[in-house]
Design a protein around this motif. Sequence first.
Motif, PDB file in Angstrom:
ATOM      1  N   ASN A 186       0.854  -1.188   0.000  1.00 31.07           N
ATOM      2  CA  ASN A 186       0.000   0.000   0.000  1.00 31.07           C
ATOM      3  C   ASN A 186       0.892   1.241   0.000  1.00 31.07           C
ATOM      4  N   PRO A 187       1.352   1.652  -1.168  1.00 31.22           N
ATOM      5  CA  PRO A 187       2.321   2.745  -1.270  1.00 31.22           C
ATOM      6  C   PRO A 187       1.839   4.082  -0.717  1.00 31.22           C
ATOM      7  N   ASP A 188       0.533   4.290  -0.588  1.00 34.39           N
ATOM      8  CA  ASP A 188       0.015   5.553  -0.075  1.00 34.39           C
ATOM      9  C   ASP A 188      -0.190   5.545   1.441  1.00 34.39           C
ATOM     10  N   SER A 189       0.134   4.425   2.070  1.00 35.23           N
ATOM     11  CA  SER A 189      -0.094   4.302   3.512  1.00 35.23           C
ATOM     12  C   SER A 189       1.066   4.875   4.318  1.00 35.23           C
ATOM     13  N   GLU A 190       0.829   5.150   5.601  1.00 43.55           N
ATOM     14  CA  GLU A 190       1.868   5.662   6.483  1.00 43.55           C
ATOM     15  C   GLU A 190       2.974   4.623   6.697  1.00 43.55           C
ATOM     16  N   ALA A 207       1.172  -1.430  -5.166  1.00 41.55           N
ATOM     17  CA  ALA A 207      -0.095  -2.155  -5.018  1.00 41.55           C
ATOM     18  C   ALA A 207      -0.032  -3.313  -6.004  1.00 41.55           C
ATOM     19  N   PHE A 208       0.669  -4.358  -5.623  1.00 40.14           N
ATOM     20  CA  PHE A 208       1.036  -5.431  -6.546  1.00 40.14           C
ATOM     21  C   PHE A 208      -0.159  -6.036  -7.269  1.00 40.14           C
ATOM     22  N   VAL A 211      -4.992  -3.530  -6.097  1.00 35.77           N
ATOM     23  CA  VAL A 211      -6.009  -3.104  -5.127  1.00 35.77           C
ATOM     24  C   VAL A 211      -5.301  -2.582  -3.882  1.00 35.77           C
ATOM     25  N   LYS A 212      -5.635  -1.354  -3.463  1.00 34.46           N
ATOM     26  CA  LYS A 212      -4.941  -0.738  -2.331  1.00 34.46           C
ATOM     27  C   LYS A 212      -5.672  -0.878  -0.999  1.00 34.46           C
ATOM     28  N   THR A 213      -6.840  -1.466  -0.995  1.00 36.16           N
ATOM     29  CA  THR A 213      -7.634  -1.535   0.234  1.00 36.16           C
ATOM     30  C   THR A 213      -7.411  -2.803   1.037  1.00 36.16           C
ATOM     31  N   ARG A 214      -6.530  -3.694   0.542  1.00 37.55           N
ATOM     32  CA  ARG A 214      -6.315  -4.959   1.232  1.00 37.55           C
ATOM     33  C   ARG A 214      -4.947  -5.511   0.844  1.00 37.55           C
TER      34      ARG A 214
END
Length: 250
Positions: A186-190, A207-208, A211-214
Amino acid sequence: MSEPLHGRLERTAVGFMLAIVVAGSVGGLVEIAPLFTIHETVEDAPDMRVYTPLEAAGRNIYVREGCYACHSQMIRTLRDEVERYGPYSLAVESKYDHPMLWGSKRTGPDLARIGGKYSDLWHVAHLINPREVVPESNMPSYQWLATTPLDLADLRDQVAALRTVGVPYTDDMVANAPADAFGQANPDSEQSSGVTERYGQDTQVSAFDGVKTRVTEMDAMVAYLQVLGRLTKAAYQNTAAPEQMPNPNN
């Protein structure tokens, strides 16, 4: 005519037993002696890094699904192999592999240098439906990886277990294993910044699975495939850079 030596040994239990011990000792010495000089045969690679928790989890899934049964990860020194796959494999590149996945079976191509050859989404499409991207492929589908959540809570124990067999993970790496796995996918996460801080700026954060939510097992598998051949640049010291090497599926 005198009786041959082996005939006399077979008549004497003690003599036969001693002969077995001597033969076994010679065989054991041949196998064990090289281990005392292994530090002289394994190349030095100062830039070698360990697998991230996400990559290590992907490797475990790769083993679990039996991928090694059809794909070797060992390029021999033969000219045709080097021309097709890239520089031959070095011992140091498997320094942190437990177990080794060198292999000799090639129903599919060797994957020792597959990292960076294709995009993340190419790997996702290939794992979901291999024939969508390689029409002649006989590889089975692994579509469930895309919908199966990765067990992040178990990663701390996985990394700690690798440390017990010699992989130099720090206490900080072990403690932050779940967070680093989440952050790498999740590249946009802290949490993403902690991954590069602990494993280096060249570590791929993406986000391989798209999907960035999981974080799924697909994330882990693709992260592992993308790092194969890229933990160190030692094999490229006297040859072309990775991006200049031939496509392994040609």
